[in-house]
Design a protein around this motif. Structure first.
Motif, mmCIF file in Angstrom:
data_model
loop_
_atom_site.group_PDB
_atom_site.id
_atom_site.type_symbol
_atom_site.label_atom_id
_atom_site.label_comp_id
_atom_site.label_asym_id
_atom_site.label_seq_id
_atom_site.Cartn_x
_atom_site.Cartn_y
_atom_site.Cartn_z
ATOM 1 N N HIS A 1 -39.089 -14.345 24.914
ATOM 2 C CA HIS A 1 -37.917 -15.259 24.384
ATOM 3 C C HIS A 1 -37.243 -15.963 25.490
ATOM 4 O O HIS A 1 -36.484 -16.946 25.201
ATOM 5 C CB HIS A 1 -36.836 -14.615 23.653
ATOM 6 C CG HIS A 1 -37.054 -13.748 22.235
ATOM 7 N ND1 HIS A 1 -37.437 -14.525 21.345
ATOM 8 C CD2 HIS A 1 -37.445 -12.456 21.853
ATOM 9 C CE1 HIS A 1 -37.904 -13.643 20.234
ATOM 10 N NE2 HIS A 1 -37.728 -12.498 20.741
ATOM 11 N N ASP B 1 -34.572 -22.888 21.849
ATOM 12 C CA ASP B 1 -33.677 -22.822 20.656
ATOM 13 C C ASP B 1 -33.035 -21.584 20.526
ATOM 14 O O ASP B 1 -33.272 -20.652 21.096
ATOM 15 C CB ASP B 1 -34.681 -22.936 19.367
ATOM 16 C CG ASP B 1 -35.577 -21.678 19.212
ATOM 17 O OD1 ASP B 1 -35.521 -20.731 18.809
ATOM 18 O OD2 ASP B 1 -36.513 -21.617 20.223
ATOM 19 N N PRO B 2 -31.571 -21.875 20.121
ATOM 20 C CA PRO B 2 -30.605 -20.985 20.116
ATOM 21 C C PRO B 2 -30.824 -19.538 19.687
ATOM 22 O O PRO B 2 -30.506 -18.365 20.227
ATOM 23 C CB PRO B 2 -29.518 -21.574 19.247
ATOM 24 C CG PRO B 2 -30.117 -23.044 19.178
ATOM 25 C CD PRO B 2 -31.505 -23.064 19.105
ATOM 26 N N GLU B 3 -31.888 -19.326 18.709
ATOM 27 C CA GLU B 3 -32.430 -18.161 18.215
ATOM 28 C C GLU B 3 -32.835 -17.041 19.800
ATOM 29 O O GLU B 3 -32.522 -16.038 19.549
ATOM 30 C CB GLU B 3 -33.405 -18.254 17.205
ATOM 31 C CG GLU B 3 -33.302 -17.439 16.160
ATOM 32 C CD GLU B 3 -34.186 -17.805 15.066
ATOM 33 O OE1 GLU B 3 -35.138 -16.958 14.669
ATOM 34 O OE2 GLU B 3 -33.739 -18.535 14.075
ATOM 35 N N ASN B 4 -33.781 -17.868 20.409
ATOM 36 C CA ASN B 4 -34.305 -17.247 21.446
ATOM 37 C C ASN B 4 -33.336 -16.742 22.456
ATOM 38 O O ASN B 4 -33.230 -15.719 23.056
ATOM 39 C CB ASN B 4 -35.349 -18.067 22.072
ATOM 40 C CG ASN B 4 -36.845 -18.171 21.240
ATOM 41 O OD1 ASN B 4 -37.422 -17.101 21.121
ATOM 42 N ND2 ASN B 4 -37.044 -19.171 20.858
ATOM 43 N N ALA C 1 -30.043 -16.320 21.911
ATOM 44 C CA ALA C 1 -29.425 -15.469 21.273
ATOM 45 C C ALA C 1 -30.172 -13.796 21.733
ATOM 46 O O ALA C 1 -29.360 -12.948 21.951
ATOM 47 C CB ALA C 1 -29.228 -15.342 20.048
ATOM 48 N N LYS C 2 -31.504 -13.962 21.658
ATOM 49 C CA LYS C 2 -32.082 -12.599 21.563
ATOM 50 C C LYS C 2 -32.082 -12.010 23.135
ATOM 51 O O LYS C 2 -31.824 -10.813 23.275
ATOM 52 C CB LYS C 2 -33.611 -12.820 21.197
ATOM 53 C CG LYS C 2 -33.593 -12.798 19.695
ATOM 54 C CD LYS C 2 -34.953 -12.139 19.266
ATOM 55 C CE LYS C 2 -34.908 -12.053 17.530
ATOM 56 N NZ LYS C 2 -35.642 -13.101 16.820
#
Length: 342
Positions: free
Chosen positions: A278, A283-286, A288-289
């Motif tokens: 990640h 992108d925000p998802e990565n 956030a992880k």
């Protein structure tokens, strides 16, 4: 301080006017207008901390003696040479990083009709520095030392930038390269020498000191610059964007940040996998992880420990210095950055 800042800004106007009438070049009206606009856009827009630090440091080295107008002027001139150096680095840095904004406005190369002319503007900014130093310091006993100092620090900074750039080559994202040693080397050369050592070295030369006798001061300031950058890396992720004035993007940009280096050091195999998967993705998802993993590893606590240890070590080194005036300079620098929020 407000008064000092306005005095400092007045010196910028004097230097700009001298450069726009430099006898070594026959200016056309267009050329003069271009340089005038380019300087105003790139040189005086920052916080000016580096430049003002020369005056502060010189004042402390003079141990309470009131500085005369000439001394304030010359310390301001050297302060502006550092701001010019900073502008030169940033103009070129923004092109290399393909950045969009700088100090709340479009990067110079993104301004309509500027484009790649910005590369030559960077070279011009660099060339203004010895012109300024020659005009105001040629008769001084430390003239050659000043030129030597700026050349040395510029070489160190450009070399630090190179390590940073070749470490994050596009298409070669390899976290296994990221170590504390690499992070420290990038920070030391790319930031610490010109932001921390250079202003104090300028003040020491003005005060008649030989820089060879102050290697310990250089080491303390480089250490301080390293601590400052670790704070920066920390604030990029955990700072309040309202306070720091920008949204951090180190995770997206695959930066060799102190946080990722620490995370790699503390992670088990499973957690390393999360990072490899990640880190460096926009992108925000990565993002956030990665942030969730930072919290899992309690990197805020790890940073607080680091901050406390660094501060204590710096204070001990500073207090071991034989000169009270030099101690005052170093402590004033440390006070400005300890536990900062932006």
């Amino acid at each position: 301080m407000a008064d000092l800042k306005s005095t400092f800004l007045n010196v910028y106007s004097v230097l700009k006017s001298e450069l726009l009438h430099d006898p070594a070049f026959e200016f056309s009206d267009d050329a003069r207008q271009w340089v005038d606009r380019m300087l105003d856009y790139n040189v005086p827009g920052g916080k000016l901390n580096r430049g003002l630090s020369v005056i502060d440091s010189y004042r402390l080295l003079k141990e309470g003696q009131t500085l005369n107008d000439d001394e304030i002027f010359l310390a301001s001139v050297l302060g502006w040479c550092i701001e010019w150096l900073q502008a030169y680095f940033l103009v070129l840095d923004d092109i290399m990083d393909n950045s969009h904004t700088r100090r709340g406005q479009p990067c110079w190369f993104r301004v309509p009709k500027v484009g790649m002319i910005a590369a030559n503007d960077g070279v011009l900014l660099r060339n203004h520095i010895p012109r300024i130093i020659r005009k105001h310091f040629r008769g001084k006993p430390y003239y050659v030392d000043l030129l030597d100092l700026f050349n040395e620090v510029e070489f160190q900074t450009a070399s630090g930038q190179m390590i940073d750039l070749i470490t994050t080559l596009e298409g070669e994202k390899d976290l296994s390269k990221y170590t504390l040693t690499l992070h420290r080397r990038i920070v030391q050369y790319k930031t610490a020498y010109y932001s921390f050592y250079l202003p104090v070295a300028c003040a020491l030369l003005m005060a008649g000191e030989n820089l060879d006798n102050h290697v310990d001061v250089k080491n303390i300031l480089v250490e301080m610059g390293t601590y400052f950058q670790v704070q920066d890396d920390y604030l990029d992720c955990f700072g309040d964007p309202q306070t720091i004035g920008k949204i951090g993007t180190d995770i997206e940009d695959f930066k060799c940040s102190w946080l990722v280096v620490k995370a790699l050091e503390l992670s088990n195999e499973q957690q390393k996998k999360v990072l490899n998967e990640h880190y460096g993705k926009p992108d925000p998802e990565n993002v956030a992880k990665v942030k969730a993993l930072y919290n899992e590893l309690n990197l805020q606590g790890v940073f607080e420990e680091y901050e406390k240890g660094s501060y204590e070590k710096l204070v001990t080194s500073i207090e071991a210095h034989s000169s009270k005036a030099v101690q005052a300079v170093l402590k004033s620098f440390l006070a400005k950055i300890y536990k900062r929020q932006k």
